[in-house]
Design an enzyme around this catalytic site. Structure first.
Site, mmCIF file in Angstrom:
data_model
loop_
_atom_site.group_PDB
_atom_site.id
_atom_site.type_symbol
_atom_site.label_atom_id
_atom_site.label_comp_id
_atom_site.label_asym_id
_atom_site.label_seq_id
_atom_site.Cartn_x
_atom_site.Cartn_y
_atom_site.Cartn_z
ATOM 1 N N SER A 1 0.830 -1.202 0.000
ATOM 2 C CA SER A 1 0.000 0.000 0.000
ATOM 3 C C SER A 1 0.866 1.254 0.000
ATOM 4 O O SER A 1 1.640 1.455 -0.944
ATOM 5 C CB SER A 1 -0.949 -0.073 1.200
ATOM 6 O OG SER A 1 -2.060 0.745 1.019
ATOM 7 N N HIS B 1 -7.333 -6.077 0.966
ATOM 8 C CA HIS B 1 -6.158 -5.249 1.207
ATOM 9 C C HIS B 1 -5.367 -5.709 2.439
ATOM 10 O O HIS B 1 -4.411 -5.062 2.827
ATOM 11 C CB HIS B 1 -6.620 -3.803 1.423
ATOM 12 C CG HIS B 1 -5.563 -2.758 1.187
ATOM 13 N ND1 HIS B 1 -5.006 -2.505 -0.052
ATOM 14 C CD2 HIS B 1 -4.959 -1.888 2.031
ATOM 15 C CE1 HIS B 1 -4.113 -1.530 0.041
ATOM 16 N NE2 HIS B 1 -4.058 -1.130 1.297
ATOM 17 N N ASP C 1 -10.233 -5.720 -3.118
ATOM 18 C CA ASP C 1 -9.594 -4.724 -2.257
ATOM 19 C C ASP C 1 -10.450 -3.449 -2.290
ATOM 20 O O ASP C 1 -10.685 -2.881 -3.355
ATOM 21 C CB ASP C 1 -8.184 -4.467 -2.804
ATOM 22 C CG ASP C 1 -7.374 -3.450 -2.042
ATOM 23 O OD1 ASP C 1 -7.950 -2.529 -1.436
ATOM 24 O OD2 ASP C 1 -6.132 -3.557 -2.087
#
Lengths: 284, 284
Positions: free
Chosen positions: B152, B262, B229
């Site tokens: 991320s 995620h 996600d």
């Protein structure tokens, strides 16, 4: 889904799914959560054997799912992981949260006999209510093929539940189990409060006592114990369990691991061996 | 150990050790923690290559160590994992903890130019201070053989740091990276506050912009992205990065993974592939 059971979380992992559920437990008289890892399935009619995992003091049903990495081997082997919580919650019994080693998060997988703690019936929850709930709601789980494992207080739970229900579980394993609770502080505190002063009642929940009565085992008991574990040996006493197994010729493999402590890092390191152990007993 | 650097934790895992350290960072002007996984070593003179892992929003140096299960493959391949924190801490800058996506736990691996955030120099910390600290204090680490990865915001960090320092890292990979920050809300908020309005300064920290300048890559860039996600595609924009790579023929493998979100469960599922990827580039 049967009324009262709801899915509260879902994440994909190693091609299968971690799912979390909430339900109302008749046995415990409160709402309970539990987690299930479903391995990947090529067909919707496939039914997976179940490995119950019992966690230790202070844990919920989430710690093992987050930290153990067990899903990797469970996915490969096609075993579902079922992870209950460690005690009833939300009942607000006076003193229930006073210490980390008793009450909330510290159910000791027994049926309490003392009036104050009458809701603390984790033994019945694990042995009777949860398997029934699973078989009624999850056709992809085959609860007739089950094994059981756990860590610390959960290792105590796995061993004692297994020995008293040899018809229900194909194998047992444990990480740093409290193997002789009547002779350690954790066990003495829990049993005094949950079971009162009746020592015969205590022995019903002590693997070192139970093995002398129940030892017609179809599989070796696997125990991993870290030598750098701050609770070893005084709270865990695997040597006592080992002696008792020897007396009745019960098959035990106790592995001491230099340098390892009591943490989930220890569990993560050896969990694949345990899943392999159970795969063999579950004939996978 | 050099003054100011102290070991604050140690646990054995997969035959190696998770260690945690604290030190005073000159670059950031505060105390910082970082974690290292040391794989088991064949000899005391053996030196392991290093994989830097940069974490995402809200993380510390601990999340990856606890949740990723990366130590298994790191142990097998003989790669050390180095995990810094995600921002300076304890400076008590006004507003630093107001949101999860800016300030504390959200350093964006850049050197801020705005006066208020002048301590936010995670770029220099990761590229310069930390490697020097490691080579000065850990003879068992070979920082000249290093690769970099992250998730991320940390994926953004890994990609941008790699592209601007192709001489320092042998390979890069990322999980759900913020691949085009100038075009997503997270990036726009961070860059506005850290870098002000100078759009040229913004582009210096955007992998999709940088790849057009820096694309003489010795190894394929590996990116895994979950299709389930919640931040994909709007905050992550891997397709923008992919287009930019195509324009300059930069070697990129983006793997879209159906059903994955995620979380660290996603990272845990594919981390072994990433470590294999880096092991190849590090010639292990």
């Amino acid at each position: 889904m049967e009324s009262g059971l709801s899915e509260i979380g879902s994440t994909k992992m190693f091609d299968g799914f971690n799912k979390r559920y909430k339900h109302y437990s008749e046995t415990l008289g409160c709402s309970m959560t539990f987690s299930v890892y479903f391995p990947p399935s090529a067909s919707s009619s496939r039914r997976f054997p179940v490995l119950y995992w019992l966690s230790g003091l202070t844990c919920t049903d989430e710690n093992f799912i987050i930290k153990s990495g067990a899903q990797r081997a469970a996915s490969t082997r096609g075993i579902a992981l079922v992870v209950p919580d460690t005690s009833p919650r939300g009942l607000n019994i006076e003193g229930e949260a006073d210490s980390y080693d008793f009450g909330v998060g510290a159910g000791f997988y027994l049926n309490a006999t003392q009036e104050k703690w009458k809701n603390w019936r984790m033994y019945d929850y694990i042995v009777s209510e949860l398997p029934k709930l699973l078989s009624e709601n999850f056709s992809q789980l085959d609860t007739t093929r089950a094994s059981i494992s756990g860590h610390s207080m959960g290792g105590h739970g796995a061993l004692t539940i297994y020995l008293k229900n040899l018809d229900k579980y194909k194998s047992v394993s444990a990480f740093a189990p409290i193997a002789n609770p009547i002779n350690c502080q954790w066990g003495q505190k829990a049993f005094t409060n949950y079971l009162g002063g009746n020592k015969a009642a205590w022995e019903e929940y002590d693997a070192t006592c139970l093995i002398s009565k129940f030892n017609n085992l179809s599989a070796t008991i696997l125990i991993d114990q870290g030598e750098n574990d701050q609770f070893f040996p005084d709270q865990l006493l695997p040597s006592k369990f080992e002696e008792a197994c020897k007396k009745v010729n019960a098959p035990l493999l106790l592995r001491l691991h230099p340098g390892y402590d009591h943490s989930y890092y220890f569990i993560a390191t050896f969990i694949e061996d345990h899943i392999t152990h159970h795969s063999q007993a579950l004939k996978l």
